[in-house]
Structure formats: structure tokens, C-alpha cells
Design a protein around this motif. Structure first.
Motif, PDB file in Angstrom:
ATOM      1  N   SER A 186      40.730  23.611  51.142  1.00 14.00           N
ATOM      2  CA  SER A 186      39.616  22.782  51.604  1.00 14.00           C
ATOM      3  C   SER A 186      40.082  21.439  52.152  1.00 14.00           C
ATOM      4  O   SER A 186      39.282  20.697  52.717  1.00 14.00           O
ATOM      5  CB  SER A 186      38.622  22.552  50.459  1.00 14.00           C
ATOM      6  N   CYS A 187      41.375  21.104  52.005  1.00 12.91           N
ATOM      7  CA  CYS A 187      41.869  19.855  52.570  1.00 12.91           C
ATOM      8  C   CYS A 187      41.928  19.919  54.094  1.00 12.91           C
ATOM      9  O   CYS A 187      42.047  18.899  54.769  1.00 12.91           O
ATOM     10  CB  CYS A 187      43.246  19.511  52.011  1.00 12.91           C
ATOM     11  N   GLY A 188      41.868  21.138  54.637  1.00 10.97           N
ATOM     12  CA  GLY A 188      41.848  21.300  56.077  1.00 10.97           C
ATOM     13  C   GLY A 188      43.195  21.515  56.719  1.00 10.97           C
ATOM     14  O   GLY A 188      43.276  21.834  57.913  1.00 10.97           O
ATOM     15  N   ARG A 189      44.284  21.401  55.967  1.00 13.29           N
ATOM     16  CA  ARG A 189      45.618  21.601  56.535  1.00 13.29           C
ATOM     17  C   ARG A 189      45.959  23.093  56.573  1.00 13.29           C
ATOM     18  O   ARG A 189      45.927  23.761  55.537  1.00 13.29           O
ATOM     19  CB  ARG A 189      46.680  20.879  55.706  1.00 13.29           C
ATOM     20  N   SER A 190      46.289  23.580  57.738  1.00 16.99           N
ATOM     21  CA  SER A 190      46.657  24.994  57.853  1.00 16.99           C
ATOM     22  C   SER A 190      47.996  25.287  57.207  1.00 16.99           C
ATOM     23  O   SER A 190      48.274  26.416  56.825  1.00 16.99           O
ATOM     24  CB  SER A 190      46.697  25.406  59.329  1.00 16.99           C
ATOM     25  N   GLY A 232      44.406  24.572  47.275  1.00 15.00           N
ATOM     26  CA  GLY A 232      43.522  24.525  46.122  1.00 15.00           C
ATOM     27  C   GLY A 232      44.168  24.055  44.843  1.00 15.00           C
ATOM     28  O   GLY A 232      43.603  24.249  43.766  1.00 15.00           O
ATOM     29  N   ALA A 233      45.311  23.400  44.927  1.00 11.75           N
ATOM     30  CA  ALA A 233      46.018  22.979  43.709  1.00 11.75           C
ATOM     31  C   ALA A 233      46.611  21.589  43.863  1.00 11.75           C
ATOM     32  O   ALA A 233      47.721  21.314  43.407  1.00 11.75           O
ATOM     33  CB  ALA A 233      47.111  23.988  43.367  1.00 11.75           C
ATOM     34  N   HIS A 234      45.868  20.699  44.521  1.00 12.66           N
ATOM     35  CA  HIS A 234      46.342  19.327  44.690  1.00 12.66           C
ATOM     36  C   HIS A 234      45.145  18.397  44.839  1.00 12.66           C
ATOM     37  O   HIS A 234      44.046  18.831  45.203  1.00 12.66           O
ATOM     38  CB  HIS A 234      47.265  19.219  45.914  1.00 12.66           C
ATOM     39  N   ALA A 290      41.281  19.614  45.763  1.00 13.29           N
ATOM     40  CA  ALA A 290      40.968  20.627  46.764  1.00 13.29           C
ATOM     41  C   ALA A 290      40.636  21.955  46.087  1.00 13.29           C
ATOM     42  O   ALA A 290      40.979  22.192  44.936  1.00 13.29           O
ATOM     43  CB  ALA A 290      42.151  20.805  47.712  1.00 13.29           C
ATOM     44  N   ARG A 291      39.974  22.820  46.851  1.00 15.82           N
ATOM     45  CA  ARG A 291      39.711  24.189  46.426  1.00 15.82           C
ATOM     46  C   ARG A 291      40.262  25.136  47.478  1.00 15.82           C
ATOM     47  O   ARG A 291      40.447  24.768  48.642  1.00 15.82           O
ATOM     48  CB  ARG A 291      38.219  24.440  46.233  1.00 15.82           C
ATOM     49  N   ALA A 292      40.531  26.367  47.062  1.00 16.15           N
ATOM     50  CA  ALA A 292      41.055  27.376  47.984  1.00 16.15           C
ATOM     51  C   ALA A 292      40.092  28.547  48.064  1.00 16.15           C
ATOM     52  O   ALA A 292      39.494  28.942  47.057  1.00 16.15           O
ATOM     53  CB  ALA A 292      42.424  27.867  47.517  1.00 16.15           C
ATOM     54  N   ALA A 293      39.962  29.081  49.254  1.00 20.49           N
ATOM     55  CA  ALA A 293      39.131  30.262  49.471  1.00 20.49           C
ATOM     56  C   ALA A 293      39.765  31.089  50.580  1.00 20.49           C
ATOM     57  O   ALA A 293      40.005  30.570  51.678  1.00 20.49           O
ATOM     58  CB  ALA A 293      37.705  29.874  49.855  1.00 20.49           C
TER      59      ALA A 293
END
Length: 220
Positions: A50-54, A60-62, A42-45
Motif C-alpha cells: 500500500s506504500c505504492g512502490r512497485s 506490507g511489513a514496514h 503499510a498493508r499488502a494485497a
């Protein structure tokens, strides 16, 4: 294991010609040259994953739970096909298969790396994360054996050291991918043929890593 050094050069030039992503090139090197499995991550922004889980506990680290791993030995074409299913994914390496990891703070890791190189000890790859950690690649099994090894070296309270082992079930982000939206992971010591495929036993490095980590923590 698939590629030669010359083949890697051809991969890089071919990547530029065909417009493949930098991630594909890196993954092809990891699978084909170093014999590592790779997992799309995943990535984080903006704090969102980006996995979609709130409620994602590690934005961004899995690894992406729905993405299959790319196995060791995969070719550039196989990597390109797999990665096209997950555009923009970060490159993650499963720990506990080809290597385990000893993690320390980046400042301690840099000082230990200088000492270890001066001593002429065998070293594997070493990365630095954007949140200030250093990851030393060592032979599989190190994480489970770490408490015993530290105790035998005279460290009665391993928890007092800013040092831990990462083993099966964990993943690390590989260069040049971003981790957690904080920035890219970097090589402090890049992979090489004599080290990436045969990472050193943890006991060869652990004394120096523990000593430097202890000194660094005492200074802090």
C-alpha cells in the motif's frame, strides 16, 4: 500513563458505540496503558504494498514513511484523529524505545515459553507472526548486547542459532494487524501491567531461548 483497566473497558465499549476501528482501540491501549509509541504501517494485497512502490522490499511489513508516529500517552481521541489520516494502516511498534525483541522460530518460541513459565521467570509480551517467528519483548539494549551475552553463556557461534535481536531502527507488526499479506500477528503472551511496562532483562531468558533454538535447529 493515561488509562486504568476500567478505562480500557470503557474505551472498548465506547469504540463499539462510536464505530471506531479495532486498530484505534489497540493503538489506544498500546499508547495509553503500556506506554508504547505506535507507527501506522503499510498493508499488502496480492503481493503489492500500500506504500505504492512497485519495488517495495518488504510489502506490507514496514512503517509508512510519510506517517508520523503516535506517541506513548496518546488518548483514544488523539489516536482516532491520527489514524483517520491513514485508514486501513497496520499497527507497528518501533523497537528500541520501550523494549527490544529477541526473535526465534515460533515452534522454538512456544517450547521456550512453556519452560520459562514453569521456571517462574519474569516474562514480557510475546507475539507470533504469520511467517512462523516468535518475538519476545525484553528490556531495551538487549539487541546490542546479544552477541556478548551469548558468548558468555558458551555459545561461541551465535550465527549457528536461529535467534537474533531486534533493536533501534526496526519495527514489528502488532496484533491484530496483518503482516505482509500473510495473516494476522497473534499474542502468545499478551501484555500485562507487570510486564509490558517493565520488560525483563534479556539475560534472564536468553539461556533457555538459545538452548531451545539450538535443539530445534538440530532436529530440523
Amino acid at each position: 500513563m493515561g488509562f486504568t483497566i476500567g478505562g480500557i473497558r470503557e474505551i472498548r465499549s465506547g469504540t463499539r458505540r462510536r464505530g471506531r476501528s479495532a486498530e484505534c482501540t489497540a493503538v489506544a491501549e498500546f499508547t495509553g496503558l503500556w506506554g508504547w509509541d505506535v507507527v501506522p504501517g503499510a498493508r499488502a494485497a496480492g503481493g503489492a504494498c500500500s506504500c505504492g512502490r512497485s519495488d517495495c522490499p518488504a510489502p506490507g511489513a514496514h512503517p509508512l514513511g510519510f506517517a508520523p508516529s503516535v506517541p506513548a500517552g496518546a488518548t483514544l481521541d488523539e489516536v482516532g484523529k491520527a489514524w483517520s489520516e491513514f485508514p486501513g494502516a497496520s499497527v507497528m511498534l518501533p523497537v528500541g524505545r520501550a523494549f527490544d525483541v529477541i526473535e526465534v522460530s515460533e515452534p522454538a518460541g512456544r517450547r521456550a515459553l512453556v519452560r520459562l513459565e514453569r521456571m517462574g521467570l519474569p516474562l514480557g509480551p510475546v507475539t507470533a507472526t504469520p511467517d512462523g517467528r516468535a518475538h519476545f519483548f525484553v528490556a531495551p539494549g538487549a539487541a546490542a548486547d546479544l552477541p556478548r551475552l551469548l558468548y558468555r553463556m558458551g555459545w561461541d557461534d551465535p550465527g549457528a542459532l536461529d535467534l537474533r535481536g531486534l533493536g533501534p531502527g526496526t519495527h514489528i507488526t502488532a496484533p491484530p494487524s496483518d503482516r505482509g499479506g500473510l495473516g494476522p500477528v497473534r499474542w502468545l503472551r499478551p501484555p500485562a501491567l507487570d510486564s509490558a511496562t517493565r520488560p525483563p532483562a534479556a539475560r534472564l531468558l536468553l539461556g533457555t531461548l538459545a538452548y531451545v533454538a539450538h535443539r530445534s535447529r538440530a532436529r530440523a
